[in-house]
Design an enzyme around this catalytic site. Structure first.
Site, PDB file in Angstrom:
ATOM      1  N   GLY A  88       1.039   4.541  -1.417  1.00 36.77           N
ATOM      2  CA  GLY A  88       0.527   5.259  -1.559  1.00 36.77           C
ATOM      3  C   GLY A  88       1.140   5.691  -2.963  1.00 36.77           C
ATOM      4  O   GLY A  88       1.660   5.318  -3.721  1.00 36.77           O
ATOM      5  N   CYS A  99     -13.121  13.038  11.597  1.00 37.16           N
ATOM      6  CA  CYS A  99     -11.924  12.489  12.316  1.00 37.16           C
ATOM      7  C   CYS A  99     -11.334  12.474  13.048  1.00 37.16           C
ATOM      8  O   CYS A  99     -10.545  12.268  14.090  1.00 37.16           O
ATOM      9  CB  CYS A  99     -11.526  11.917  10.564  1.00 37.16           C
ATOM     10  SG  CYS A  99     -12.239  10.356   9.903  1.00 37.16           S
ATOM     11  N   GLY A 123       0.550  -1.116  -0.058  1.00 38.43           N
ATOM     12  CA  GLY A 123       0.421  -0.138  -0.309  1.00 38.43           C
ATOM     13  C   GLY A 123       0.601   1.158  -0.164  1.00 38.43           C
ATOM     14  O   GLY A 123       0.526   2.127   0.956  1.00 38.43           O
TER      15      GLY A 123
END
Length: 387
Positions: free
Chosen positions: A180, A357, A178
């Site tokens: 990015g 968040c 992952g």
């Protein structure tokens, strides 16, 4: 905007005599929040129906009402911080969301066919958009603010912390699950002399990473983690495990185990939840991270069983509050560049995402963990203070 919504022209027009309005006012009051109060964290109601939507659909209804402009809070982050600290929102469990809860519990919503959805919906929004919101390396995960004063410093401190925890040395081959836009891989190659392979399911991320770092010993692949089967000296996964899904945690750990050399270290950087038995937030699932699923410590522990030794577990979740607030500041400053393309409703959606968040991390409702794992245990023990 709701088609049946009516605009309030005065405080007297608020439906204060309705039972559902009184229930919301009471719940918010326990969090120190008033409806149409004078504090910056108070809820300002603009149209009818917000309490009904919130109780009928929990955060999905509340978030959609905000996107529709039906309510506001000057400090939306503090509104959520105060509300979530009471844990009262956990008691709102609408029957109409039972399908969402059951799907999260029993279906594999992150199988190979569905896994690319989050890349297409979220990460492929556009590299220009994310470069305006993030630091110069485009690091879309929590910064480490221990001694940092700016977002740039916090992200570099986080990347260096990971390299030191993994005990990276020149010539090592590292896997980034992952990856990015390649911020960690580039940093590790530049500062620690490693070679790295990164996988992502976002076409936009892989394209930009290849364009940015042709001069470094890095390989970027548009590939699902489940297809990996080769050996690496160290493995890192930063902010990707949130997309794996509870049905795939063990598969994910099996992949990491088979790809990690026997004396290597694996660092897992992930947001986490406090309760094992909970379902993904329905608003976040619909609008921000489709099929996302935050793990609990217990769920991660189950997935590690007989595969890894937990060498270190580090929680710096409060730092995500600062990171999200910095992203929000950048987003608002850059918004005029994207307004014509994305529109006002997207702005309210993105603001709700970042600030709700931030409030959740501030309330310690969700966490940020870094796990350091080994296959057989570090001889003599692993010491974080030595890194």
């Amino acid at each position: 905007m709701s088609s049946n919504a009516s605009t309030f022209t005065s405080q007297n027009e608020l439906p204060q005599d309705s039972a559902i309005y009184r229930s919301m006012a009471d719940m918010l009051g326990q969090a120190g929040i008033r409806i149409n109060g004078g504090n910056p964290w108070d809820m300002q109601l603009h149209r009818a129906g917000v309490p009904e939507r919130a109780f009928a659909q929990a955060n999905l209804g509340l978030g959609e009402a905000y996107m529709d402009g039906d309510w506001d809070a000057e400090q939306l982050d503090e509104f959520f911080s105060r509300l979530l600290r009471t844990r009262l929102a956990d008691t709102v469990k609408p029957l109409r969301l039972i399908g969402h809860v059951l799907a999260a519990k029993f279906m594999n919503r992150q199988n190979l066919k569905r896994a690319r959805t989050v890349g297409e919906v979220h990460y492929d929004l556009g590299n220009d958009f994310y470069s305006a919101m993030l630091d110069s390396r485009m690091t879309y995960t929590c910064g480490y603010w221990n001694s940092a004063a700016t977002l740039e410093e916090a992200q570099e401190a986080k990347l260096d912390l990971i390299c030191r925890k993994l005990q990276l040395k020149p010539g090592m081959r590292v896997l980034d699950i992952g990856c990015g836009w390649g911020s960690f891989m580039a940093f590790a190659a530049e500062r620690y002399g490693v070679h790295a392979v990164g996988v992502s399911i976002s076409k936009e991320q892989i394209a930009l990473a290849k364009e940015r770092y042709p001069h470094l010993p890095l390989e970027f692949r548009l590939q699902d983690y489940r297809e990996l089967n080769e050996h690496f000296d160290a493995i890192v996964s930063i902010g990707m495990f949130e997309h794996v899904g509870r049905k795939n945690y063990r598969t994910y750990m099996d992949v990491a185990h088979r790809c990690l050399d026997n004396d290597g270290l694996f660092l897992l950087h992930t947001i986490g939840k406090n309760q094992r038995k909970s379902s993904p937030d329905p608003w976040i699932d619909k609008y921000i991270f489709p099929n996302g699923d935050l793990p609990s410590i217990g769920q991660i522990g189950d997935a590690l069983d007989h595969l890894f030794v937990v060498e270190d577990l580090h929680n710096f979740g409060a730092d995500y509050d600062k990171t999200l607030m910095a992203w929000h500041s950048n987003f608002e400053a850059a918004w005029p560049r994207f307004e014509a393309q994305l529109g006002g409703r997207f702005r309210r959606m993105w603001r709700y995402y970042l600030l709700s968040c931030a409030g959740a991390f501030r309330a310690r409702d969700i966490q940020l963990w870094q796990w350091v794992l080994s296959k057989k245990g570090v001889m003599g023990g692993y010491r974080r203070e030595n890194v």
